[in-house]
Design a protein around this motif. Structure first.
Motif, PDB file in Angstrom:
ATOM      1  N   ARG A 156     -17.169 103.421  18.389  1.00  0.00           N
ATOM      2  CA  ARG A 156     -18.346 102.552  18.548  1.00  0.00           C
ATOM      3  C   ARG A 156     -18.271 101.360  17.602  1.00  0.00           C
ATOM      4  N   ALA A 157     -17.798 101.598  16.368  1.00  0.00           N
ATOM      5  CA  ALA A 157     -17.653 100.500  15.407  1.00  0.00           C
ATOM      6  C   ALA A 157     -16.633  99.485  15.921  1.00  0.00           C
ATOM      7  N   LEU A 158     -15.569  99.982  16.572  1.00  0.00           N
ATOM      8  CA  LEU A 158     -14.558  99.097  17.150  1.00  0.00           C
ATOM      9  C   LEU A 158     -15.171  98.234  18.239  1.00  0.00           C
ATOM     10  N   VAL A 159     -15.988  98.831  19.091  1.00  0.00           N
ATOM     11  CA  VAL A 159     -16.635  98.095  20.176  1.00  0.00           C
ATOM     12  C   VAL A 159     -17.645  97.100  19.613  1.00  0.00           C
ATOM     13  N   ASP A 160     -18.347  97.498  18.549  1.00  0.00           N
ATOM     14  CA  ASP A 160     -19.377  96.634  17.969  1.00  0.00           C
ATOM     15  C   ASP A 160     -18.812  95.501  17.108  1.00  0.00           C
ATOM     16  N   GLU A 161     -17.555  95.622  16.679  1.00  0.00           N
ATOM     17  CA  GLU A 161     -16.950  94.579  15.844  1.00  0.00           C
ATOM     18  C   GLU A 161     -16.874  93.292  16.656  1.00  0.00           C
ATOM     19  N   PRO A 162     -17.436  92.216  16.118  1.00  0.00           N
ATOM     20  CA  PRO A 162     -17.436  90.955  16.876  1.00  0.00           C
ATOM     21  C   PRO A 162     -16.016  90.482  17.208  1.00  0.00           C
ATOM     22  N   ARG A 163     -15.807  90.041  18.411  1.00  0.00           N
ATOM     23  CA  ARG A 163     -14.517  89.511  18.846  1.00  0.00           C
ATOM     24  C   ARG A 163     -14.470  88.026  18.507  1.00  0.00           C
ATOM     25  N   THR A 164     -13.412  87.625  17.843  1.00  0.00           N
ATOM     26  CA  THR A 164     -13.261  86.230  17.448  1.00  0.00           C
ATOM     27  C   THR A 164     -11.821  85.796  17.679  1.00  0.00           C
ATOM     28  N   GLU A 165     -11.543  84.560  17.378  1.00  0.00           N
ATOM     29  CA  GLU A 165     -10.176  84.048  17.447  1.00  0.00           C
ATOM     30  C   GLU A 165      -9.275  84.801  16.471  1.00  0.00           C
ATOM     31  N   LEU A 166      -9.872  85.395  15.439  1.00  0.00           N
ATOM     32  CA  LEU A 166      -9.120  86.144  14.436  1.00  0.00           C
ATOM     33  C   LEU A 166      -8.352  87.300  15.074  1.00  0.00           C
ATOM     34  N   ASP A 167      -8.886  87.863  16.158  1.00  0.00           N
ATOM     35  CA  ASP A 167      -8.221  88.985  16.831  1.00  0.00           C
ATOM     36  C   ASP A 167      -6.803  88.639  17.292  1.00  0.00           C
ATOM     37  N   LYS A 168      -6.557  87.378  17.594  1.00  0.00           N
ATOM     38  CA  LYS A 168      -5.237  86.979  18.079  1.00  0.00           C
ATOM     39  C   LYS A 168      -4.186  87.037  16.974  1.00  0.00           C
ATOM     40  N   THR A 169      -4.600  86.732  15.746  1.00  0.00           N
ATOM     41  CA  THR A 169      -3.648  86.726  14.635  1.00  0.00           C
ATOM     42  C   THR A 169      -3.782  87.944  13.729  1.00  0.00           C
ATOM     43  N   GLN A 170      -4.986  88.530  13.686  1.00  0.00           N
ATOM     44  CA  GLN A 170      -5.239  89.685  12.844  1.00  0.00           C
ATOM     45  C   GLN A 170      -5.958  90.761  13.663  1.00  0.00           C
ATOM     46  N   PRO A 171      -5.226  91.491  14.484  1.00  0.00           N
ATOM     47  CA  PRO A 171      -5.858  92.468  15.369  1.00  0.00           C
ATOM     48  C   PRO A 171      -6.463  93.645  14.609  1.00  0.00           C
ATOM     49  N   LEU A 172      -7.341  94.360  15.310  1.00  0.00           N
ATOM     50  CA  LEU A 172      -7.933  95.584  14.771  1.00  0.00           C
ATOM     51  C   LEU A 172      -6.984  96.749  15.011  1.00  0.00           C
ATOM     52  N   TYR A 173      -7.007  97.706  14.114  1.00  0.00           N
ATOM     53  CA  TYR A 173      -6.104  98.854  14.164  1.00  0.00           C
ATOM     54  C   TYR A 173      -6.902 100.099  13.807  1.00  0.00           C
ATOM     55  N   THR A 174      -6.813 101.138  14.620  1.00  0.00           N
ATOM     56  CA  THR A 174      -7.440 102.411  14.288  1.00  0.00           C
ATOM     57  C   THR A 174      -6.351 103.431  14.002  1.00  0.00           C
ATOM     58  N   THR A 175      -6.628 104.297  13.045  1.00  0.00           N
ATOM     59  CA  THR A 175      -5.653 105.316  12.666  1.00  0.00           C
ATOM     60  C   THR A 175      -6.372 106.524  12.097  1.00  0.00           C
ATOM     61  N   TYR A 176      -5.694 107.653  12.114  1.00  0.00           N
ATOM     62  CA  TYR A 176      -6.227 108.876  11.520  1.00  0.00           C
ATOM     63  C   TYR A 176      -5.424 109.205  10.283  1.00  0.00           C
TER      64      TYR A 176
END
Length: 76
Positions: A43-63
């Motif tokens: 849910r936090a991933l979905v709620d994180e605002p999408r910006t131009e930053l995603d193209k150069t600094q993507p989100l990553y989830t890990t355990y």
């Protein structure tokens, strides 16, 4: 908190992490969210605002595996 993926996982054993990477091929980033429940991190991933930053600094989830998790993986 900022660090390598390994450092971030080591600091939060047994939890799911949402990290903003420092770049597409980077193994470092900034910890945005941490929780035991993967659904809440999702849910936090979905709620994180999408910006131009995603193209150069993507989100990553890990355990972050704990020693007990590693033993279970070997058995399974």
């Amino acid at each position: 908190m900022h660090g390598t993926f390994e450092e971030l996982r080591a600091a939060h054993p047994g939890k799911w992490l949402l990290i903003r990477t420092d770049g597409r091929e980077a193994d470092t980033g900034t910890l945005l969210f941490v929780h035991e429940d993967p659904k809440i991190v999702g849910r936090a991933l979905v709620d994180e605002p999408r910006t131009e930053l995603d193209k150069t600094q993507p989100l990553y989830t890990t355990y972050s595996f704990t020693l007990e998790d590693d033993e279970l993986s070997v058995i399974l």
